[in-house]
Design an enzyme around this catalytic site. Structure first.
Site, mmCIF file in Angstrom:
data_model
loop_
_atom_site.group_PDB
_atom_site.id
_atom_site.type_symbol
_atom_site.label_atom_id
_atom_site.label_comp_id
_atom_site.label_asym_id
_atom_site.label_seq_id
_atom_site.Cartn_x
_atom_site.Cartn_y
_atom_site.Cartn_z
ATOM 1 N N ALA A 20 0.828 -1.217 0.000
ATOM 2 C CA ALA A 20 0.000 0.000 0.000
ATOM 3 C C ALA A 20 0.857 1.261 0.000
ATOM 4 O O ALA A 20 0.472 2.280 -0.582
ATOM 5 C CB ALA A 20 -0.934 -0.001 1.206
ATOM 6 N N ARG A 39 -4.336 1.176 11.288
ATOM 7 C CA ARG A 39 -4.915 0.798 12.575
ATOM 8 C C ARG A 39 -4.630 1.840 13.648
ATOM 9 O O ARG A 39 -5.425 2.062 14.530
ATOM 10 C CB ARG A 39 -4.384 -0.567 13.008
ATOM 11 C CG ARG A 39 -5.273 -1.671 12.504
ATOM 12 C CD ARG A 39 -4.962 -2.986 13.110
ATOM 13 N NE ARG A 39 -3.787 -3.606 12.512
ATOM 14 C CZ ARG A 39 -3.447 -4.860 12.709
ATOM 15 N NH1 ARG A 39 -4.171 -5.618 13.500
ATOM 16 N NH2 ARG A 39 -2.365 -5.365 12.137
ATOM 17 N N LYS A 171 -6.969 -15.555 1.627
ATOM 18 C CA LYS A 171 -7.079 -14.725 0.419
ATOM 19 C C LYS A 171 -8.182 -15.258 -0.510
ATOM 20 O O LYS A 171 -8.875 -14.495 -1.163
ATOM 21 C CB LYS A 171 -5.739 -14.693 -0.331
ATOM 22 C CG LYS A 171 -4.598 -14.067 0.452
ATOM 23 C CD LYS A 171 -4.899 -12.663 0.920
ATOM 24 C CE LYS A 171 -4.952 -11.627 -0.177
ATOM 25 N NZ LYS A 171 -5.268 -10.279 0.399
HETATM 26 P P1 NAP Z 1 1.929 -5.788 5.108
HETATM 27 O O1 NAP Z 1 3.033 -4.828 4.910
HETATM 28 O O2 NAP Z 1 1.983 -6.656 6.327
HETATM 29 O O3 NAP Z 1 0.562 -5.013 5.036
HETATM 30 C C1 NAP Z 1 -0.608 -5.554 5.579
HETATM 31 C C2 NAP Z 1 -1.509 -4.404 5.940
HETATM 32 O O4 NAP Z 1 -2.745 -4.930 6.459
HETATM 33 C C3 NAP Z 1 -0.919 -3.495 7.003
HETATM 34 O O5 NAP Z 1 -1.163 -2.169 6.640
HETATM 35 C C4 NAP Z 1 -1.707 -3.867 8.242
HETATM 36 O O6 NAP Z 1 -1.886 -2.781 9.126
HETATM 37 C C5 NAP Z 1 -3.046 -4.214 7.630
HETATM 38 N N1 NAP Z 1 -3.836 -5.023 8.569
HETATM 39 C C6 NAP Z 1 -3.573 -6.259 9.025
HETATM 40 N N2 NAP Z 1 -4.520 -6.620 9.908
HETATM 41 C C7 NAP Z 1 -5.377 -5.571 10.003
HETATM 42 C C8 NAP Z 1 -6.550 -5.318 10.756
HETATM 43 N N3 NAP Z 1 -7.061 -6.227 11.596
HETATM 44 N N4 NAP Z 1 -7.171 -4.129 10.594
HETATM 45 C C9 NAP Z 1 -6.673 -3.180 9.746
HETATM 46 N N5 NAP Z 1 -5.550 -3.364 9.023
HETATM 47 C C10 NAP Z 1 -4.927 -4.543 9.146
HETATM 48 O O7 NAP Z 1 1.805 -6.807 3.879
HETATM 49 P P2 NAP Z 1 1.797 -6.536 2.318
HETATM 50 O O8 NAP Z 1 2.769 -7.489 1.753
HETATM 51 O O9 NAP Z 1 1.923 -5.108 2.012
HETATM 52 O O10 NAP Z 1 0.338 -7.035 1.951
HETATM 53 C C11 NAP Z 1 -0.669 -6.119 1.529
HETATM 54 C C12 NAP Z 1 -1.722 -6.871 0.752
HETATM 55 O O11 NAP Z 1 -1.114 -7.473 -0.386
HETATM 56 C C13 NAP Z 1 -2.392 -8.004 1.524
HETATM 57 O O12 NAP Z 1 -3.745 -8.057 1.138
HETATM 58 C C14 NAP Z 1 -1.653 -9.238 1.020
HETATM 59 O O13 NAP Z 1 -2.418 -10.409 1.163
HETATM 60 C C15 NAP Z 1 -1.481 -8.842 -0.424
HETATM 61 N N6 NAP Z 1 -0.422 -9.573 -1.135
HETATM 62 C C16 NAP Z 1 0.871 -9.432 -0.737
HETATM 63 C C17 NAP Z 1 1.861 -10.127 -1.415
HETATM 64 C C18 NAP Z 1 3.313 -10.012 -1.036
HETATM 65 O O14 NAP Z 1 4.124 -10.805 -1.529
HETATM 66 N N7 NAP Z 1 3.690 -9.043 -0.192
HETATM 67 C C19 NAP Z 1 1.513 -10.953 -2.495
HETATM 68 C C20 NAP Z 1 0.179 -11.058 -2.881
HETATM 69 C C21 NAP Z 1 -0.780 -10.354 -2.185
HETATM 70 P P3 NAP Z 1 -0.914 -2.530 10.394
HETATM 71 O O15 NAP Z 1 0.220 -1.710 9.864
HETATM 72 O O16 NAP Z 1 -1.780 -1.800 11.352
HETATM 73 O O17 NAP Z 1 -0.478 -3.870 10.874
#
Ligand code: NAP
Length: 354
Positions: A20, A39, A171
């Site tokens: 993001a 959050r 997912k």
């Molecule tokens: P990340 O840095 O861990 O980001 C996850 C985000 O979700 C964080 O902003 C976290 O907020 C938020 N979150 C988690 N639990 C929450 C809750 N209960 N309420 C509100 N916010 C919450 O991981 P990312 O890699 O950027 O992943 C972002 C998206 O991409 C996810 O949907 C993931 O499944 C998808 N994705 C990622 C990858 C990859 O390889 N990285 C691949 C495919 C899809 P906090 O900062 O407050 O914890």
């Protein structure tokens, strides 16, 4: 088909996250107003990088507090938005006790919560959901009978559960819920972005995304004795951010878009890292025999079922739809891996070795 007014604010959920962060940066640099939910807006480590990007851009950033499990929390940040980009969802592969609470509930109930607010917010025309290739397959083994082991957007994950591959399950059920809710109305449409494992520099040092923890293992000695034979579809984080934004604004965008430049094994990633950094880091040089890894896997937080159904099974992804429909020109992911590793060193997340 939706035409989004670029002057209207854009909601980005989970704005503190790794993926993001780049979406918010690119939107702000293009001059948009971003309603970013996190959050804890008072936690400097979650939002300082976003504020810094906003200060250097022509766009406007407004931070809102919203937890996925807090019903109605997305209503206020959504006011006036035509485009909602829903990225928030935990990305953890190991290190949790209760998979339902850690992964499935926030993904599924969180998506439902966000989309209930979308249903209640008349201005919204399009939702872009960050799904994953995880919603197209469960184990690499699932692709064994597919020609070239190459999956496309027609595939769904039918083999994961809360007990086996719970992140992939989270997912899958979240994306399925989003499609089910979209089909009950006609005001807003849905576009899903399904990335492979995302690599490339992060704007935050705060993320616990498995993207970062996966790469840390190449520097902390975990893989020094060898790497399991595991393929991942890889994609650069900046390509993923571009895809979300194009999918948000391009009227004809529709359905699912797999985002994957190329599949590499862990040893391929190690070879790219060694070519760039030399031999001073403990990059693996050999493949750990599957039977050996199968025996020790529980000590590393993996089940034996996982090892059996994933190690040694190639998996590839057809990225034609994202290239032709969204115009994505993929970066070289070997370069992304090296840039990301360099950043982990610079940020102190991997010990510097000179
Ligand atoms: P990340 O840095 O861990 O980001 C996850 C985000 O979700 C964080 O902003 C976290 O907020 C938020 N979150 C988690 N639990 C929450 C809750 N209960 N309420 C509100 N916010 C919450 O991981 P990312 O890699 O950027 O992943 C972002 C998206 O991409 C996810 O949907 C993931 O499944 C998808 N994705 C990622 C990858 C990859 O390889 N990285 C691949 C495919 C899809 P906090 O900062 O407050 O914890």
């Amino acid at each position: 088909m939706s035409l989004i007014n670029p002057q209207a604010p854009i909601l980005v959920t989970g704005a503190s996250g790794y993926v993001a962060g780049w979406i918010v940066k690119k939107l702000l640099e293009a001059g948009h107003t971003v309603h970013a939910t996190v959050r804890d807006p008072n936690k400097a480590s979650s939002v300082a990088h976003l504020q810094k990007v906003a200060d250097a851009s022509t766009g406007t950033l407004k931070l809102f507090k919203a937890d996925l499990l807090d019903v109605g929390a997305f209503a206020e940040p959504m006011i006036g938005c035509e485009l909602v980009i829903h990225t928030a969802s935990p990305f953890l592969v190991t290190g949790f006790k209760d998979a339902n609470e850690a992964l499935v509930r926030p993904a599924l109930e969180g998506t439902r919560n966000v989309l209930q607010s979308v249903n209640a917010t008349d201005s919204v025309r399009r939702v872009v959901l960050t799904s994953s290739v995880a919603a197209t397959f469960g184990d690499n083994w699932d692709a064994r009978d597919v020609p070239g082991n190459r999956l496309d957007e027609t595939f769904w994950n039918t083999t994961s559960s809360v007990d086996h591959q719970p992140y992939l399950y989270s997912k899958t059920v979240a994306e399925q819920e989003a499609w089910a809710m979209q089909k009950t109305q006609s005001r807003w449409d849905l576009v899903c972005i399904n990335p492979g494992l995302v690599m490339g520099p992060a704007l935050t040092t705060n993320s616990i995304s498995a993207s970062i923890t996966t790469l840390q293992q190449f520097g902390d000695g975990t893989l020094a004795m060898g790497a399991p034979c595991m393929w991942n579809g890889l994609v650069d984080v900046r390509d993923v951010a571009d895809a979300h934004i194009i999918a948000g604004f391009k009227p004809e965008a529709n359905g699912r878009y797999i985002l994957c430049a190329e599949s590499l094994t862990l040893l391929d990633m190690a070879a790219a890292l060694r070519a760039h950094f030399g031999s001073k880091y403990p990059f693996p040089r050999m493949t750990v025999p599957k039977i050996l890894f199968w025996l020790v896997s529980p000590f590393y937080g993996y089940t034996r079922d996982f090892v059996w159904r994933n190690m040694g099974w190639p998996i590839h992804f057809n990225n034609a739809r994202s290239r032709e429909g969204l115009g994505i020109q993929y970066r070289d992911v070997r370069q992304s891996v090296c840039e990301h590793f360099q950043q982990l060193i610079d940020d102190g997340l991997v010990k510097r070795r000179d």
